[in-house]
Structures are given as C-alpha cells and as structure tokens.
Motif scaffolding. Sequence first.
Motif, PDB file in Angstrom:
ATOM      1  N   LEU A  27       0.766  -1.286   0.019  1.00 47.70           N
ATOM      2  CA  LEU A  27       0.043  -0.030   0.037  1.00 47.70           C
ATOM      3  C   LEU A  27       0.814   1.315   0.005  1.00 47.70           C
ATOM      4  N   GLN A  52      -7.725  -4.447   8.506  1.00 47.18           N
ATOM      5  CA  GLN A  52      -7.600  -3.136   8.030  1.00 47.18           C
ATOM      6  C   GLN A  52      -6.766  -2.998   6.731  1.00 47.18           C
ATOM      7  N   ARG A 106      -8.020  -2.911   2.442  1.00 45.62           N
ATOM      8  CA  ARG A 106      -7.610  -1.674   1.771  1.00 45.62           C
ATOM      9  C   ARG A 106      -6.773  -2.275   0.234  1.00 45.62           C
ATOM     10  N   GLU A 131      -9.586  -3.161  -1.972  1.00 45.16           N
ATOM     11  CA  GLU A 131     -10.164  -2.069  -2.534  1.00 45.16           C
ATOM     12  C   GLU A 131      -9.312  -1.525  -3.792  1.00 45.16           C
ATOM     13  N   LYS A 132      -7.920  -1.774  -3.299  1.00 52.48           N
ATOM     14  CA  LYS A 132      -6.771  -1.496  -4.565  1.00 52.48           C
ATOM     15  C   LYS A 132      -6.853  -2.269  -5.823  1.00 52.48           C
TER      16      LYS A 132
END
Length: 288
Positions: free
Chosen positions: A50, A90, A94, A97-98
């Motif tokens: 990320l 968490q 993410r 989502e990426k």
Amino acid sequence: MNTANRKYKDSVFVDLFSEDEKAKENFLSLYNALHGTNLPLSCPVENIRLDNVMYMNIVNDVSCLVDNKIIVLAEHQSTINENMPLRFLQYIARLYEKLQTPTDRYLRKLSKIPTPEFYVFYNGKEEYPETTTLKLSDAFMTKSDSQPLELTVKVFNINKNKGAELLTRCKPLEEYSLFVEEARIQTQLDSENGFTNAVKICIEKGILKDYLLRKSKEVINMLVAEYDYDTDIAVQRQESLMIGIEQGISQGAYQTKLETARLMKLKNFDIVVIKEISGLSELEIKNL
C-alpha cells in the motif's frame, strides 16, 4: 519485482523481500518454505504494498500477489502486538479495494478474490514461542460456536537460538536472522560503529554477502533509521504513560477535594472555610 515506489520507511527486511534486485528470488524462497512448494523464479510475483501504511506503522510489511494468493509478511522487532489480526484486517480490506475495480462489488456474479495469508516474523529480544497463531476472534467481546468473521496470523520466532524449522528451509531468512543477531551484538559492543562492524563481519562470514557488498552503505542507513524510529516510538509510549499517570493523579486529587468539601458541608462549616481548606470555588461547593 516492482521497485518504483520508495515512499516507505526503508528497512533491510522490506528491501530483501520486496525491493532489492533479488527480492523476487528471496520472496519465492520464503513462499516455498512456508508452503512446501517449489515455485520457479519464472513464477509471476506482483508487489502490491500500500502507498500509505497507516495501519502498519510500527512493523515492516511486504505484500505480494502470487499463485492466486495475497501474501502479507510483517517483521516485528519489539514485543508482539496481539492486535495484529485487527490491523491485518484493516490492511487487507484496503488491498482488496486497490485490486478490484469499483464496479466489481456490485456484479451479480460472484467476484473472485485472491486468498489472503498473514505472517509475522519476530526477531525481538523477549522470550516468545517458536510458532504461534493469533486470531481476530480472540478480541471479540462475545463468543459463539461459529464466529461470523475470522482472521488468523501465523507468527514465527526467527531468532536463530529458537531453532525455527522455517529458517532451515529458507536461506535468505536464515541469513537475515543471523545478520540481525550480529547487528544486535555489535551495537552493544560499540554503539557508534556497531552497524558498520556488523556489516563487515557478516560479509567476512558469508552472511548476506552479495547483498551487503552491493548495498552496505544503504543497509547501514536503513539500520540507523530503524533504530531511531523504534527509539522514537518507545519515547512516545513512555511520554503517553507519564501523561496518563499525571492525569490520574490530578483526577484523584480533585476527587479528594470534592469529598473533603462534601463532608465539611454536612458538618455545616462556613463556605469561606470550605473554600480555604478544599481549594474549590464557591460554585463547585454549592453544586455538591
């Protein structure tokens, strides 16, 4: 592996398994050691770390897409954080989502996603089992026979003296463990030149030799940055603890004043006397 994104706080662990020119080879060696497989170097591996590591800011993380799996690796040099399953939850949300397009979640047909796996490699100084598993459900306030949500994290103690079997199956991880141990020893002997001495000694012993010959200066800078960061975190925690203690003492003292004033009121002391002895205002005393 993709090395374009260098926004992260560099660490030797991250560099070895995610950023270095031989990171793909090192990562696949570790993957094969974890799974008992023999994926070749030609196997596609995509670095999907990320851009913002707000959930992982005190560990060094590696996230890769390989063999239809998302493999999330984290190094821990301090006490194991038992909240790691929540932090990984968490983190993986993410990542999904990426990886997915915004419309995928609204398709009527099932949208397949890579299978996630989570690993923590502990090389701190405190006693810790060779292997253990942390579960998200351990944090749930109420328990049920069938938990509606679960996430498990496999923790490996990679200190050489623990004799973790995984180290015998992954040479890059074993040599990294030996390097960390040498750096720890040398910094205790010479706080100013310890990292430099550790790099020289490991090269002489053949520990991460090729890597350290190519990047000795960068490695030393990464070690210094890690040390400063860990020290800063420790200082912040200590300051937070002291603030909490001071607030507790202050609150306790105030409660004592209130109780004193309350008792004096019951004994019909004059309000002027109560103010003088308790230190409270007239309004605070009237409100008791």
